[in-house]
Design a protein around this motif. Structure first.
Motif, PDB file in Angstrom:
ATOM      1  N   ARG A  81     -14.079   4.896 -62.896  1.00  0.00           N
ATOM      2  CA  ARG A  81     -12.701   5.295 -62.614  1.00  0.00           C
ATOM      3  C   ARG A  81     -11.919   4.087 -62.100  1.00  0.00           C
ATOM      4  NH1 ARG A  81     -12.381  10.624 -59.057  1.00  0.00           N
ATOM      5  NH2 ARG A  81     -10.205  10.320 -59.700  1.00  0.00           N
ATOM      6  N   ILE A  82     -10.793   3.818 -62.740  1.00  0.00           N
ATOM      7  CA  ILE A  82      -9.954   2.693 -62.333  1.00  0.00           C
ATOM      8  C   ILE A  82      -9.153   3.086 -61.097  1.00  0.00           C
ATOM      9  CG2 ILE A  82      -8.084   1.149 -63.028  1.00  0.00           C
ATOM     10  CD1 ILE A  82      -8.972   1.525 -65.905  1.00  0.00           C
ATOM     11  N   ASP A  83      -9.166   2.207 -60.105  1.00  0.00           N
ATOM     12  CA  ASP A  83      -8.481   2.476 -58.842  1.00  0.00           C
ATOM     13  C   ASP A  83      -6.996   2.137 -58.978  1.00  0.00           C
ATOM     14  OD1 ASP A  83      -7.842   2.978 -56.239  1.00  0.00           O
ATOM     15  OD2 ASP A  83      -8.797   1.180 -55.429  1.00  0.00           O
ATOM     16  N   VAL A  84      -6.280   3.011 -59.692  1.00  0.00           N
ATOM     17  CA  VAL A  84      -4.856   2.768 -59.951  1.00  0.00           C
ATOM     18  C   VAL A  84      -4.052   2.825 -58.653  1.00  0.00           C
ATOM     19  CG1 VAL A  84      -2.814   3.602 -61.169  1.00  0.00           C
ATOM     20  CG2 VAL A  84      -5.055   3.677 -62.285  1.00  0.00           C
ATOM     21  N   ARG A 134     -11.154   2.749 -48.325  1.00  0.00           N
ATOM     22  CA  ARG A 134     -12.331   3.248 -47.602  1.00  0.00           C
ATOM     23  C   ARG A 134     -12.765   4.619 -48.116  1.00  0.00           C
ATOM     24  NH1 ARG A 134     -13.280   0.650 -42.625  1.00  0.00           N
ATOM     25  NH2 ARG A 134     -14.156   2.577 -41.779  1.00  0.00           N
ATOM     26  N   ARG A 135     -11.914   5.255 -48.924  1.00  0.00           N
ATOM     27  CA  ARG A 135     -12.222   6.607 -49.410  1.00  0.00           C
ATOM     28  C   ARG A 135     -12.358   6.683 -50.926  1.00  0.00           C
ATOM     29  NH1 ARG A 135      -9.879   6.404 -44.859  1.00  0.00           N
ATOM     30  NH2 ARG A 135     -10.092   8.025 -43.256  1.00  0.00           N
ATOM     31  N   ALA A 136     -11.871   5.688 -51.648  1.00  0.00           N
ATOM     32  CA  ALA A 136     -11.922   5.716 -53.106  1.00  0.00           C
ATOM     33  C   ALA A 136     -13.363   5.637 -53.590  1.00  0.00           C
ATOM     34  CB  ALA A 136     -11.112   4.555 -53.678  1.00  0.00           C
ATOM     35  N   SER A 137     -13.658   6.338 -54.693  1.00  0.00           N
ATOM     36  CA  SER A 137     -15.012   6.333 -55.242  1.00  0.00           C
ATOM     37  C   SER A 137     -15.378   4.968 -55.806  1.00  0.00           C
ATOM     38  CB  SER A 137     -15.140   7.403 -56.329  1.00  0.00           C
ATOM     39  OG  SER A 137     -14.180   7.182 -57.365  1.00  0.00           O
ATOM     40  N   GLU A 138     -14.434   4.274 -56.440  1.00  0.00           N
ATOM     41  CA  GLU A 138     -14.658   2.928 -56.953  1.00  0.00           C
ATOM     42  C   GLU A 138     -13.459   2.065 -56.571  1.00  0.00           C
ATOM     43  OE1 GLU A 138     -16.600   2.355 -60.820  1.00  0.00           O
ATOM     44  OE2 GLU A 138     -16.400   4.514 -61.102  1.00  0.00           O
TER      45      GLU A 138
END
Length: 394
Positions: A81-84, A134-138
């Motif tokens: 998943r791209i961290d947009v 700190r919370r994003a999966s990727e």
């Protein structure tokens, strides 16, 4: 082919130097070709300066074709998943603070609601970026990397190097054209001593790192040498010879070559394999951020000094062509001014250039102090065990 744990990281230093050599050659060719375009006036019906952008199209298409034909990577089994949101937050925060350095004291007063609002907005956006990462999966920039002191120190050093190198070099051409009457092509060639010094010491340091496995002394020496070089550049004026200027620029380049690519090797050697990609990309990211702030900061210093000195020397007189002192003229326009006013402009420009170099030297001095906190982990650690004959056949 099986590569030992000791050999691979040390060879990585050589590979980084090869990549850096390509970057350096581009750095030499780019300003020279750009100067030729600008000096051409018009080319194929378009203004010469527009070809600075058009020229990148064939190079980009060639790179895209080479990647598509020759680059074959294994497809991962997992979907990523791209961290947009992370990318949007960090860009918006950095741009807000960057506008503070561009507009502060120029378009708006430093105490104006616009500037204060941009500062608050930028800090809130960057705080939101840290919270989200700190919370994003990727995450685009995993926060756990900053628990690694080598990564943290190297990132700050890359930021400082970006501020000084990109920020100062952005105005070197202006100094050469305004104070030395150089053409755009000659201004591009003026970078050659710096790039050659950078290329020389980057190769030198990479060979020693690959041989000894030690990297810590090189950033320390690099920031010291670059700082000395910046102090020397602050001594340039309208009467400095080309030979002296080339020597000073070579000193700055040698310092940069000792430090920039070494930081990448240090980071790669200190993180886990799964984090190596993002950790490697963090160095150019922080250098780019530093370069943006450095260009804006030094541009503000140069403009403020130039306007203040001109206002003092002209004592209320207007510039030729009805220009006001507060509106900075182009270098080409200055060349048509009367000798006395032109000399005042040249003196003001060299004064501003000197201040820019001294401020840059201050940043490099801070980087020199910080570089002593860079920990050293021997590249590769213990050698890998030799494979058995059975495993070698397999």
């Amino acid at each position: 082919m099986i590569v030992g744990d000791v050999v691979a990281p040390r060879e990585r230093a050589r590979f980084q130097t090869l990549f850096f050599a390509v970057f350096t050659i581009g750095g030499i060719a780019g300003p020279l070709i750009g100067g030729l375009f600008v000096g051409a006036g018009t080319l194929l019906g378009a203004a010469g300066w527009r070809w600075i952008f058009f020229a990148n199209i064939p190079f980009s298409l060639t790179a895209l074709a080479l990647i598509g034909v020759f680059m074959r990577l294994p497809r991962p089994g997992l979907r990523h998943r791209i961290d947009v949101l992370g990318a949007v937050l960090v860009v918006a925060g950095v741009v807000s603070l960057l506008l503070v350095t561009v507009w502060g004291g120029q378009e708006y007063a430093w105490s104006s609601p616009q500037i204060i609002g941009l500062i608050v907005c930028g800090l809130l956006l960057l705080a939101a970026f840290v919270w989200w990462e700190r919370r994003a999966s990727e995450p685009i920039l995993p926060m756990h990397l900053f628990r690694n002191s080598i990564f943290t120190v190297s990132s700050v050093l890359a930021l400082v190097m970006g501020v000084t190198s990109t920020g100062v070099l952005a105005f070197l051409a202006l100094y050469l054209e305004g104070a030395k009457d150089a053409s755009p092509t000659e201004a591009g060639l003026g970078l050659l001593p710096l790039m050659l010094g950078l290329l020389l010491t980057s190769f030198f340091s990479a060979r020693l790192i690959a041989k000894t496995g030690r990297y810590r002394p090189y950033p320390i020496a690099g920031f010291a040498v670059s700082g000395i070089g910046m102090v020397l550049l602050s001594l340039l004026d309208e009467n400095t010879s080309g030979v002296i200027r080339a020597l000073y620029l070579a000193v700055v380049g040698m310092g940069m070559g000792l430090g920039i690519q070494v930081l990448t090797v240090a980071v790669q050697n200190s993180v886990e394999r799964k984090d190596m990609g993002v950790a490697t990309a963090a160095g150019p990211f922080f250098r780019a951020i530093g370069g943006s702030f450095g260009t804006a900061l030094f541009g503000a210093i140069l403009t403020t000094t130039l306007v203040g000195d001109l206002r003092t020397s002209l004592n209320g007189q207007r510039l030729p062509s009805g220009r006001d002192v507060s509106s900075t003229p182009s270098v080409g326009e200055v060349h048509s001014w009367p000798a006395g006013i032109r000399a005042a402009f040249t003196h003001a420009l060299t004064h501003g250039w000197s201040l820019v170099c001294l401020v840059a030297a201050g940043f490099l001095a801070a980087g020199f102090v910080l570089s002593w906190f860079l920990k050293e982990v021997e590249l590769g650690g213990a050698p890998a065990p030799k494979p058995s004959p059975a495993s070698a056949k397999a």
